[in-house]
Design an enzyme around this catalytic site. Structure first.
Site, PDB file in Angstrom:
ATOM      1  N   ASP A 193      13.558   2.070   6.235  1.00  0.00           N
ATOM      2  CA  ASP A 193      13.672   2.276   4.804  1.00  0.00           C
ATOM      3  C   ASP A 193      14.075   3.743   4.588  1.00  0.00           C
ATOM      4  OD1 ASP A 193      13.354   1.731   2.054  1.00  0.00           O
ATOM      5  OD2 ASP A 193      11.349   2.588   2.091  1.00  0.00           O
ATOM      6  N   ASP A 219       7.445   1.775   4.142  1.00  0.00           N
ATOM      7  CA  ASP A 219       6.188   2.292   3.601  1.00  0.00           C
ATOM      8  C   ASP A 219       5.777   1.646   2.293  1.00  0.00           C
ATOM      9  OD1 ASP A 219       8.204   3.436   2.017  1.00  0.00           O
ATOM     10  OD2 ASP A 219       6.879   5.077   1.460  1.00  0.00           O
ATOM     11  N   ASP A 232       8.464  -3.630   1.471  1.00  0.00           N
ATOM     12  CA  ASP A 232       8.870  -3.684   2.880  1.00  0.00           C
ATOM     13  C   ASP A 232       8.028  -4.671   3.691  1.00  0.00           C
ATOM     14  OD1 ASP A 232      10.824  -1.693   2.573  1.00  0.00           O
ATOM     15  OD2 ASP A 232       9.325  -0.113   2.774  1.00  0.00           O
TER      16      ASP A 232
END
Length: 650
Positions: A352, A544, A548
């Site tokens: 990410d 995080d 996700d």
């Protein structure tokens, strides 16, 4: 080392703790190193004196029952705990344990009068157990100290006065006073009129979120501006800290394939060894002319000691547990040894952007003002005006410009919703906001905002366009090092994000990430990872935010940024990076590689030496002393080798 009785699927984090084979470190809790070694020291001292009396001093009285009692006293401190373990294993239906092998080998040695050998076998075995217990305790203390570093105190209001208390003692309904820059410890309802929070850990978005009175705020959010009050709605036991602690306690329940194989191998191998030993004792009677029962029993006992699989059964789980401990010491939580194996061979790291490779905090990146204006003066004006706002941009501006100049005469300050701020300074109009604000007040500008990657703050003074500032989430200091190290490990990198594509591409280009995709929903991230796994390539996903969690669960190994990470992602992830540093990603891969290397060194060492001494033992060339080295000596070497990983610098 605990052994889980059943093999769970990789992503299932519910562990069955019934039916453990045994726990080598069961008696070491709360004991100092010296206390753990006391039985071995007593036994060793008595054994040395006994050998000296046998071979050097040779007094007339040291014979018969006196000699037997002396060696029995030497045997009891180290032998009794093992015999007790053997008995407990048998009562649970596990007859052929390593304790049973050690027990019959040493009791047999006493039966044929080889007292020193019987004591020596058990002595070195118990020393090996202590070394293993020390290594496990050290790894556990690494994990415990890691968790102790996490904040667990919060400030609550009692009768209107602030009071610092332990988070676990806070009841639902109590009021938390949250200072600026402080992280919320428990979920709750906002009581203050308005507050801005850094929510990137929970939402995956870099833009901070302004909450109003009555809205829910979650543990992990960071208060950005003025002090706020929050009413607690969730108990501490349901918080992220409690969940992580529970996951740590279960970390050893998920076994690596190598470890599972060795456990299964030992269960089949040990009974075969016992029956072969019986064969070695009795079968020669039918084939050897000068058959002596005592000689062949001695050979069988030597064979038993050599064959004991404890070097493998102890050192391999210890190697993996050492890897878990080494990770913990470096702020990386592995939830099972199987994930060390997967990381050792990982081919792709998909990450990410916000909160993983970037800070998740707004900062001024660039100031682009026209030369006809005094840049420093305009910045002081903007800083003074922004101080009247609770928007996170004000914090970024204050960090960039510095102290607010309160002597600046601000008049008619007005906040225009969705546009920005307006004020009169020295009789001239100052506008600070987005380009919609410029359009609203008919300010002409000569740039195309859509071509600029970052969030723009436009400034106009005295009806003239001054220029703009770019405000953005900054790249983490160690992000570049992370990508370079991953490339050196031949790991491919991909960035996926919900942020706009231009921002994602820009960050990826800055860092040298091979593939980058923006404007993605959680299901789009899942599809991108599926495309990689469809090529039969292993994938580690690093994220995080709550958004996700689905892709973390889908990947071969999910890595969560745990400092600000959401409960959902931390719970779903297989590896948690406690301090949010991306450079820990290649470090975790390296720990996996080193752990696997040590485990295989131990397997080869144990099998090679055992094969040599078994061959000598079968021919009657190896005594119990060689057997002790082949078993306990190899186990000690393997344990010391496994402990190396906890001293390595990564």
């Amino acid at each position: 080392m605990e052994e889980c009785c059943s093999t769970k699927p990789k992503k299932e984090h519910h562990h069955d703790h019934e039916g453990h084979d045994h726990d080598h470190s069961h008696d070491t809790e709360g004991k100092s190193t010296f206390q753990m070694f006391i039985p071995a020291i007593i036994s060793f001292g008595l054994l040395l004196i006994g050998i000296a009396l046998d071979h050097y001093i040779k007094p007339d009285w040291f014979t018969g029952w006196i000699r037997l009692v002396w060696y029995l006293i030497a045997y009891i401190p180290v032998g009794l705990p093992v015999l007790k373990e053997a008995y407990e294993s048998i009562t649970k239906g596990d007859v052929f344990s390593e304790f049973f092998l050690m027990g019959i080998a040493t009791v047999g040695a006493f039966g044929i009068g080889e007292y020193p050998e019987g004591v020596a076998v058990m002595l070195f075995y118990s020393v090996g157990e202590v070394f293993q217990a020390m290594a496990v305790t050290r790894a556990k203390s690494n994990i415990k100290s890691l968790l102790d570093q996490r904040p667990d105190e919060i400030t609550i209001l009692k009768d209107g006065k602030p009071q610092t208390v332990k988070a676990e003692k806070v009841n639902i309904g109590e009021i938390i006073q949250l200072k600026s820059g402080e992280k919320l410890g428990l979920d709750g309802e906002l009581l203050s009129e308005k507050a801005s929070f850094n929510t990137s850990a929970l939402t995956g978005e870099s833009k901070p979120d302004t909450k109003i009175k009555g809205e829910i705020v979650l543990a992990g959010m960071i208060n950005l501006n003025t002090a706020s009050q929050v009413k607690v709605t969730t108990a501490y036991k349901d918080s992220k800290l409690s969940k992580i602690l529970e996951l740590v306690q279960n970390a050893t329940a998920q076994k690596a394939p190598t470890e599972l194989f060795i456990r299964k191998f030992a269960k089949v191998y040990t009974p075969i060894v016992v029956f072969l030993a019986i064969g070695i004792t009795l079968l020669p009677y039918f084939f050897v002319e000068d058959y002596l029962f005592r000689d062949w029993l001695y050979r069988a006992l030597v064979f038993l000691v050599i064959s004991c699989p404890c070097a493998l059964v102890i050192s391999i789980p210890l190697g993996y547990f050492g890897g878990i401990g080494a990770g913990s010491r470096n702020g990386i939580l592995f939830k099972g040894s199987n994930f060390l194996d997967v990381l050792a061979n990982v081919q792709n790291v998909v990450m990410d952007k916000t909160g993983t490779m970037t800070e998740g905090v707004f900062k001024v990146q660039e100031v682009n003002f026209k030369s006809e204006f005094d840049k420093d003066e305009i910045l002081r004006f903007v800083n003074a005006l922004e101080s009247k706002s609770s928007h996170p941009v004000a914090t970024a501006m204050h960090e960039y410009v510095g102290e607010i100049d309160h002597s600046i005469p601000l008049e008619n300050v007005e906040e225009i919703a969705g546009h920005g701020l307006k004020a009169i300074i020295n009789g001239k109009e100052l506008l600070v906001g987005n380009f919609k604000l410029m359009d609203k007040f008919n300010i002409n500008y000569d740039i195309k905002p859509e071509n600029i990657v970052y969030t723009l703050i436009a400034v106009a003074y005295d009806k003239k366009f001054v220029g703009y500032l770019t405000i953005a989430d900054s790249i983490k200091p160690d992000a570049q090092v992370t990508i370079n190290k991953l490339k050196s490990l031949n790991v491919k990198t991909t960035m996926l994000s919900g942020d706009k594509t231009s921002v994602v591409k820009y960050v990826a280009d800055q860092l040298g990430i091979q593939n980058a995709y923006g404007d993605l929903l959680p299901e789009d991230k899942v599809n991108k990872v599926k495309e990689i796994t469809a090529k039969n390539q292993t994938v580690a996903f690093v994220g995080d935010g709550v958004n996700d969690a689905p892709v973390v669960a889908l990947s071969d190994v999910g890595i969560a940024m745990g400092g600000l990470g959401s409960d959902a992602t931390i719970e779903t992830a297989d590896v948690v990076i406690q301090d949010d540093m991306p450079s820990k990603i290649p470090m975790a891969i390296n720990i996996g590689k080193q752990t696997k290397k040590i485990v295989w060194q131990n397997i080869i060492l144990a099998f090679a030496i055992k094969a040599i001494v078994l061959t000598l033992g079968a021919g009657g060339l190896a005594t119990m002393w060689e057997a002790v080295f082949a078993d306990v000596g190899v186990a000690l070497l393997a344990i010391l080798n496994a402990m190396r990983i906890q001293r390595m610098k990564f």
